[in-house]
Design an enzyme around this catalytic site. Structure first.
Site, PDB file in Angstrom:
ATOM      1  NE  ARG A  44      59.116  72.072  49.745  1.00  0.00           N
ATOM      2  CZ  ARG A  44      59.486  71.149  50.530  1.00  0.00           C
ATOM      3  NH1 ARG A  44      59.170  69.721  50.658  1.00  0.00           N
ATOM      4  NH2 ARG A  44      60.817  71.969  51.634  1.00  0.00           N
ATOM      5  CG  ASP A 152      66.353  84.972  47.518  1.00  0.00           C
ATOM      6  OD1 ASP A 152      67.932  83.787  48.388  1.00  0.00           O
ATOM      7  OD2 ASP A 152      65.516  84.370  46.981  1.00  0.00           O
TER       8      ASP A 152
HETATM    9  C1  LIG Z   1      70.177  78.982  52.313  1.00  0.00           C
HETATM   10  S1  LIG Z   1      70.059  80.315  51.080  1.00  0.00           S
HETATM   11  C2  LIG Z   1      71.318  81.023  51.565  1.00  0.00           C
HETATM   12  C3  LIG Z   1      70.982  82.456  52.553  1.00  0.00           C
HETATM   13  C4  LIG Z   1      72.802  83.759  53.092  1.00  0.00           C
HETATM   14  N1  LIG Z   1      73.209  84.012  51.523  1.00  0.00           N
HETATM   15  C5  LIG Z   1      73.224  83.007  53.900  1.00  0.00           C
HETATM   16  O1  LIG Z   1      74.448  81.646  53.278  1.00  0.00           O
HETATM   17  O2  LIG Z   1      72.768  82.351  54.640  1.00  0.00           O
HETATM   18  C6  LIG Z   1      69.966  80.049  49.522  1.00  0.00           C
HETATM   19  C7  LIG Z   1      69.494  81.343  48.815  1.00  0.00           C
HETATM   20  O3  LIG Z   1      69.226  81.082  47.469  1.00  0.00           O
HETATM   21  C8  LIG Z   1      68.905  81.525  46.873  1.00  0.00           C
HETATM   22  N2  LIG Z   1      68.518  81.457  45.447  1.00  0.00           N
HETATM   23  C9  LIG Z   1      68.382  79.586  44.938  1.00  0.00           C
HETATM   24  N3  LIG Z   1      68.469  79.835  43.158  1.00  0.00           N
HETATM   25  C10 LIG Z   1      68.420  80.825  43.479  1.00  0.00           C
HETATM   26  C11 LIG Z   1      68.619  82.176  41.647  1.00  0.00           C
HETATM   27  N4  LIG Z   1      69.075  80.889  40.295  1.00  0.00           N
HETATM   28  N5  LIG Z   1      68.829  83.211  41.957  1.00  0.00           N
HETATM   29  C12 LIG Z   1      68.339  84.206  43.000  1.00  0.00           C
HETATM   30  N6  LIG Z   1      68.312  83.239  44.014  1.00  0.00           N
HETATM   31  C13 LIG Z   1      68.374  82.244  44.318  1.00  0.00           C
HETATM   32  C14 LIG Z   1      66.785  81.044  47.884  1.00  0.00           C
HETATM   33  O4  LIG Z   1      65.823  81.242  47.265  1.00  0.00           O
HETATM   34  C15 LIG Z   1      67.815  80.932  48.947  1.00  0.00           C
HETATM   35  O5  LIG Z   1      67.358  82.190  49.443  1.00  0.00           O
END
Ligand SMILES: C[S@@+](CC[C@H](N)C(=O)[O-])C[C@H]1O[C@@H](n2cnc3c(N)ncnc32)[C@H](O)[C@@H]1O
Length: 286
Positions: A44, A152
Site C-alpha cells: 500500500r 466511516d
Molecule cells: C470490514 S468494514 C465493515 C463494514 C460493515 N460494518 C460490515 O460489517 O459489513 C470495516 C470498516 O471500518 C472502517 N474503519 C477502520 N478503522 C476505523 C476508524 N478508526 N474509524 C472509523 N472507521 C474505521 C473501515 O474504513 C471499513 O470501512
C-alpha cells in the site's frame, strides 16, 4: 549482515522504519498492523510513493508527520490501508434480531417514537441501507422518527455510500425481489438505492480513534459496530468500546460482528440472549 545476491531486491524499508510507520498509523487511526501485515502495508505504501513520485519510504514517513498538507495524504493512506468488505444484509440473523426483538421494544417506550441508531464503520453504506430497509418493513415504525448516523474513516467508501449505486457484489446474499423492491437499475449491472431509504440516514466521516469527538454526539439507542474492532488492538478496542458505552442510552444495545466479542475488553455491558441472537446491553433502561 545480509548480503544481497545479484537480482535480489533491497527491502522497501528497514524493520525500524516499518515499525515507526505502523506506530504512526496506529496513533492516528487505532489500526493495528504488525509483522504479519508487512507485505500488505508495504504494498500500500509503495502505491502511495508512486502516486506522490516520492523516492523513499523514509521521505514518506517525514511527509506524513510534518508536511503542512499531510491531511490529504492521510486520507489517501487510510483509503489504501482499510479493509472495506461489506454487503447488503450481512449477518442477516443479527439484523433480523434487531428488527424483531429490539426495534419493537424501543418503540414501546414512553417517548419511543424518536430512535437514534449509529452504524459505526459503515463502509460503502450497505449496512445502514440494510437497517433502513428493515425499519421501513417493520409496520410499527410507520410514525416513528428514526435517525441513522452512518460513519466511516475512509472518505472514498463514504462517497460511494452517499452515491448509493451498487453492483452485484453487494447483493451476494440477497435475491432479485430484494433488489427490485429497494433499488432502481441505473445502468448495466448497476443499481441505485431508492430515495425513500436515504431519508433519515446521515453519512459522515468519523474516526473512531478520535476519542474526544464522541462527547459531541447525542446518545444512541443502538450502536452497530460490526467487523471494525477486529482491526484494533486490545487497548484501542477498550477505549473505543468505553466511548460507545458513554454514548448509548441506558437500556440501549451494542451489536458487534459475529467474530467479535467484549471478552477481556470490558465487563460494563451485559450479554443478553434474545430469541435469535446474543447482544450487548447497557443496563439501566426502563
Ligand atoms: C470490514 S468494514 C465493515 C463494514 C460493515 N460494518 C460490515 O460489517 O459489513 C470495516 C470498516 O471500518 C472502517 N474503519 C477502520 N478503522 C476505523 C476508524 N478508526 N474509524 C472509523 N472507521 C474505521 C473501515 O474504513 C471499513 O470501512
Amino acid at each position: 549482515m545480509a548480503i544481497l545476491g545479484t537480482g535480489a531486491q533491497a527491502p522497501m524499508m528497514s524493520d525500524d522504519l516499518y515499525r515507526r510507520l505502523c506506530a504512526l498509523i496506529h496513533d492516528q487511526t487505532g489500526l493495528h498492523f504488525n509483522e504479519t501485515s508487512r507485505f500488505f502495508v508495504e504494498k500500500r505504501i509503495e502505491g502511495r510513493l508512486a502516486a506522490l513520485q516520492m523516492a523513499s519510504a523514509d521521505e514518506y514517513y517525514q511527509y506524513l508527520r510534518f508536511d503542512p498538507d499531510r491531511s490529504s495524504e492521510w486520507d489517501a493512506l487510510i483509503i489504501a490501508v482499510t479493509t472495506n468488505e461489506t454487503y447488503f444484509m450481512r449477518e442477516e440473523r443479527q439484523l433480523r434480531c434487531f428488527q424483531r426483538d429490539i426495534l419493537p421494544g424501543l418503540l414501546g417506550r414512553p417517548n419511543g417514537r424518536h430512535i437514534r441508531i449509529w452504524s459505526a464503520g459503515c463502509s460503502s453504506g450497505e449496512e445502514p441501507y440494510s437497517l433502513a430497509m428493515l425499519i421501513k418493513e417493520a409496520q410499527s415504525t410507520r410514525d416513528a422518527a428514526v435517525e441513522i448516523y452512518a460513519t466511516d474513516i475512509n472518505t472514498r467508501v463514504l462517497a460511494k455510500a452517499r452515491e448509493g449505486v451498487y453492483t452485484e457484489n453487494s447483493f451476494r446474499t440477497t435475491d432479485q425481489a430484494f433488489k427490485e423492491k429497494w433499488f432502481t437499475e441505473s445502468g448495466p449491472g448497476r443499481w441505485r438505492v431508492k430515495d425513500e431509504l436515504r431519508q433519515g440516514i446521515t453519512f459522515s466521516r468519523f474516526n473512531l480513534f478520535e476519542l474526544e469527538r464522541y462527547s459531541l454526539l447525542a446518545p444512541f439507542d443502538v450502536i452497530f459496530c460490526r467487523n471494525v474492532i477486529i482491526y484494533f488492538d486490545l487497548e484501542v478496542k477498550a477505549k473505543v468500546v468505553e466511548r460507545f458505552y458513554d454514548r448509548i442510552k441506558p437500556g440501549g444495545h451494542l451489536l458487534l460482528g459475529h467474530s467479535e466479542s467484549l471478552i477481556s475488553v470490558t465487563d460494563k455491558f451485559k450479554l443478553v440472549h434474545l430469541p435469535t441472537d446474543l447482544v450487548y446491553v447497557k443496563e439501566g433502561g426502563a
